[in-house]
Design a protein around this motif. Sequence first.
Motif, mmCIF file in Angstrom:
data_model
loop_
_atom_site.group_PDB
_atom_site.id
_atom_site.type_symbol
_atom_site.label_atom_id
_atom_site.label_comp_id
_atom_site.label_asym_id
_atom_site.label_seq_id
_atom_site.Cartn_x
_atom_site.Cartn_y
_atom_site.Cartn_z
ATOM 1 N N ASP A 26 -5.953 -3.138 -8.181
ATOM 2 C CA ASP A 26 -5.810 -4.585 -8.038
ATOM 3 C C ASP A 26 -5.530 -5.150 -9.428
ATOM 4 O OD1 ASP A 26 -6.159 -7.337 -7.754
ATOM 5 O OD2 ASP A 26 -7.705 -7.114 -6.214
ATOM 6 N N ASP A 27 -4.287 -5.516 -9.667
ATOM 7 C CA ASP A 27 -3.887 -5.945 -11.011
ATOM 8 C C ASP A 27 -4.634 -7.192 -11.471
ATOM 9 O OD1 ASP A 27 -2.078 -3.860 -11.128
ATOM 10 O OD2 ASP A 27 -0.411 -5.052 -10.340
ATOM 11 N N ALA A 28 -5.095 -8.005 -10.516
ATOM 12 C CA ALA A 28 -5.772 -9.254 -10.872
ATOM 13 C C ALA A 28 -7.256 -9.049 -11.170
ATOM 14 C CB ALA A 28 -5.596 -10.279 -9.759
ATOM 15 N N ARG A 29 -7.787 -7.870 -10.805
ATOM 16 C CA ARG A 29 -9.224 -7.630 -10.972
ATOM 17 C C ARG A 29 -9.441 -6.259 -11.589
ATOM 18 N NH1 ARG A 29 -8.166 -10.309 -6.393
ATOM 19 N NH2 ARG A 29 -9.342 -12.196 -5.890
ATOM 20 N N PRO A 30 -9.672 -6.178 -12.892
ATOM 21 C CA PRO A 30 -9.879 -4.890 -13.554
ATOM 22 C C PRO A 30 -11.041 -4.121 -12.932
ATOM 23 C CG PRO A 30 -9.596 -6.641 -15.166
ATOM 24 C CD PRO A 30 -9.718 -7.309 -13.826
ATOM 25 N N GLY A 31 -10.838 -2.837 -12.718
ATOM 26 C CA GLY A 31 -11.897 -1.999 -12.178
ATOM 27 C C GLY A 31 -11.979 -2.006 -10.666
ATOM 28 N N VAL A 32 -11.041 -2.707 -9.989
ATOM 29 C CA VAL A 32 -11.046 -2.798 -8.527
ATOM 30 C C VAL A 32 -9.799 -2.119 -7.972
ATOM 31 C CG1 VAL A 32 -11.061 -4.339 -6.543
ATOM 32 C CG2 VAL A 32 -12.320 -4.966 -8.615
ATOM 33 N N SER A 33 -9.997 -1.223 -6.996
ATOM 34 C CA SER A 33 -8.887 -0.579 -6.297
ATOM 35 C C SER A 33 -9.113 -0.697 -4.796
ATOM 36 C CB SER A 33 -8.765 0.890 -6.694
ATOM 37 O OG SER A 33 -8.516 1.024 -8.077
ATOM 38 N N ARG A 34 -8.028 -0.590 -4.016
ATOM 39 C CA ARG A 34 -8.138 -0.778 -2.566
ATOM 40 C C ARG A 34 -7.319 0.259 -1.804
ATOM 41 N NH1 ARG A 34 -10.010 -6.017 -1.194
ATOM 42 N NH2 ARG A 34 -10.172 -7.422 -2.992
ATOM 43 N N LYS A 35 -7.756 0.516 -0.582
ATOM 44 C CA LYS A 35 -6.985 1.241 0.424
ATOM 45 C C LYS A 35 -6.882 0.332 1.644
ATOM 46 C CE LYS A 35 -8.481 5.946 -0.766
ATOM 47 N NZ LYS A 35 -9.074 7.210 -0.236
ATOM 48 N N HIS A 36 -5.672 -0.083 1.986
ATOM 49 C CA HIS A 36 -5.476 -0.903 3.181
ATOM 50 C C HIS A 36 -5.340 0.029 4.377
ATOM 51 C CE1 HIS A 36 -4.259 -4.251 5.704
ATOM 52 N NE2 HIS A 36 -3.208 -3.540 6.111
ATOM 53 N N LEU A 37 -6.263 -0.060 5.336
ATOM 54 C CA LEU A 37 -6.259 0.841 6.485
ATOM 55 C C LEU A 37 -5.482 0.273 7.660
ATOM 56 C CD1 LEU A 37 -9.973 2.062 6.391
ATOM 57 C CD2 LEU A 37 -7.974 3.014 5.223
ATOM 58 N N GLY A 38 -5.456 -1.045 7.807
ATOM 59 C CA GLY A 38 -4.692 -1.610 8.907
ATOM 60 C C GLY A 38 -5.086 -3.036 9.222
ATOM 61 N N THR A 39 -4.140 -3.782 9.812
ATOM 62 C CA THR A 39 -4.375 -5.127 10.333
ATOM 63 C C THR A 39 -3.943 -5.110 11.791
ATOM 64 O OG1 THR A 39 -4.012 -6.159 8.179
ATOM 65 C CG2 THR A 39 -3.833 -7.577 10.120
ATOM 66 N N PHE A 40 -4.819 -5.595 12.690
ATOM 67 C CA PHE A 40 -4.605 -5.386 14.114
ATOM 68 C C PHE A 40 -4.563 -6.693 14.906
ATOM 69 C CE2 PHE A 40 -6.755 -1.728 12.287
ATOM 70 C CZ PHE A 40 -5.875 -0.708 12.637
ATOM 71 N N SER A 41 -3.648 -6.762 15.836
ATOM 72 C CA SER A 41 -3.438 -7.842 16.793
ATOM 73 C C SER A 41 -3.150 -9.165 16.089
ATOM 74 C CB SER A 41 -4.620 -7.991 17.763
ATOM 75 O OG SER A 41 -5.641 -8.809 17.243
ATOM 76 N N GLU A 42 -2.793 -10.169 16.898
ATOM 77 C CA GLU A 42 -2.504 -11.482 16.334
ATOM 78 C C GLU A 42 -3.733 -12.146 15.728
ATOM 79 O OE1 GLU A 42 -3.135 -12.183 20.817
ATOM 80 O OE2 GLU A 42 -2.584 -10.579 19.441
ATOM 81 N N ALA A 43 -4.923 -11.604 16.035
ATOM 82 C CA ALA A 43 -6.160 -12.139 15.455
ATOM 83 C C ALA A 43 -6.377 -11.661 14.026
ATOM 84 C CB ALA A 43 -7.357 -11.741 16.314
ATOM 85 N N GLN A 44 -5.584 -10.685 13.590
ATOM 86 C CA GLN A 44 -5.567 -10.206 12.205
ATOM 87 C C GLN A 44 -6.906 -9.619 11.750
ATOM 88 O OE1 GLN A 44 -3.183 -12.502 9.330
ATOM 89 N NE2 GLN A 44 -2.788 -13.966 10.976
ATOM 90 N N THR A 45 -7.505 -8.803 12.598
ATOM 91 C CA THR A 45 -8.648 -7.996 12.157
ATOM 92 C C THR A 45 -8.127 -7.006 11.117
ATOM 93 O OG1 THR A 45 -9.696 -8.165 14.318
ATOM 94 C CG2 THR A 45 -10.419 -6.365 12.888
ATOM 95 N N THR A 46 -8.738 -6.979 9.930
ATOM 96 C CA THR A 46 -8.217 -6.171 8.826
ATOM 97 C C THR A 46 -9.286 -5.228 8.298
ATOM 98 O OG1 THR A 46 -6.682 -7.929 8.191
ATOM 99 C CG2 THR A 46 -7.125 -6.237 6.552
ATOM 100 N N LEU A 47 -8.919 -3.949 8.157
ATOM 101 C CA LEU A 47 -9.826 -2.922 7.656
ATOM 102 C C LEU A 47 -9.303 -2.395 6.327
ATOM 103 C CD1 LEU A 47 -10.287 -0.813 10.934
ATOM 104 C CD2 LEU A 47 -11.484 -2.886 10.251
ATOM 105 N N SER A 48 -10.201 -2.270 5.354
ATOM 106 C CA SER A 48 -9.811 -1.730 4.055
ATOM 107 C C SER A 48 -11.020 -1.126 3.363
ATOM 108 C CB SER A 48 -9.183 -2.821 3.178
ATOM 109 O OG SER A 48 -10.084 -3.913 3.007
ATOM 110 N N GLN A 49 -10.749 -0.300 2.366
ATOM 111 C CA GLN A 49 -11.811 0.228 1.514
ATOM 112 C C GLN A 49 -11.596 -0.281 0.105
ATOM 113 O OE1 GLN A 49 -12.424 4.475 1.752
ATOM 114 N NE2 GLN A 49 -13.214 4.361 3.833
ATOM 115 N N ILE A 50 -12.697 -0.494 -0.598
ATOM 116 C CA ILE A 50 -12.664 -1.017 -1.966
ATOM 117 C C ILE A 50 -13.421 -0.061 -2.877
ATOM 118 C CG2 ILE A 50 -13.271 -2.945 -3.482
ATOM 119 C CD1 ILE A 50 -13.312 -4.733 -0.982
#
Length: 276
Positions: free
Chosen positions: A190-214
């Motif tokens: 995450d270029d805006a936050r030093p020391g923070v990295s992410r894995k985007h696992l998915g965003t589902f349906s029009e309700a936009q349920t979003t799963l990720s790891q930090i």
Amino acid sequence: MQQILNLRDLTMIERTHARGGRFRYYPLLSGKEGTPGNFFLQLSNTFNDFDSPRHRHNFDQVRVQLEGDADFSRDGVMTPGMVGYFPEGVYYGPQSIKGESLTLVLQFGGASRNGYLSEEAFQHGISELKETGRFEAGVYKVAKPEGGTRNQDAYEAVWEHVNRRDMRYPESRYDKPVFMRPAAADWLADDARPGVSRKHLGTFSEAQTTLSQIALAKGSAVEIPPNTIVFVLQGKGQAGAGDRWEARSSLYSGDTDAVLTAEDASELLQISLPRL
């Protein structure tokens, strides 16, 4: 209102379950009963006598396999580290356990806005239905006057009893559950936050349920948006003004942002709940 719970402060409960077999769990976080966005987060402990037929729900689920394997027959096997999204209206299973399993289970109202039945209401419904029938291997059975039994999915029977109306399942947006292997995904800094990295696992349906790891380096901090659940996979730190968290702690940000600061290198699972 923000909620944060450390697992060591909780007691494991053994409870009556609509499915077959022994069932133990830690109750973690819950939403507001009677709302489309109600949810219940639990850490479930099941064994090789667990018995759940192929079925579907009118709510969404996210499962994180922490220990042991969970076999969903034709849908695949979840092994430790895997994350599964089980959409409303989609059939899955039958489910069985080999040995013993520990799974983080989040059940929550999805895009259809059917909401989610609270644990208290669910248990009350089971108790009342036992007066007129029996639960067996995930099925509710009622004796017919002419002989034999009328069989119904256990959860469906409880839901209809509590709500006093037939359950109408939403049309499924997916063909089957989505199983994810986060270990195969790359960390993106995450270029805006030093020391923070992410894995985007998915965003589902029009309700936009979003799963990720930090991933948080020691001393780094991340801002968690409103209506978001975080489960600590490893590490420790503090939230906001000083509430402490550690491995297998859980947090719900509520109506405001939450800031998590890592005291050790940490990994978090973030679930942004539906926008309803």
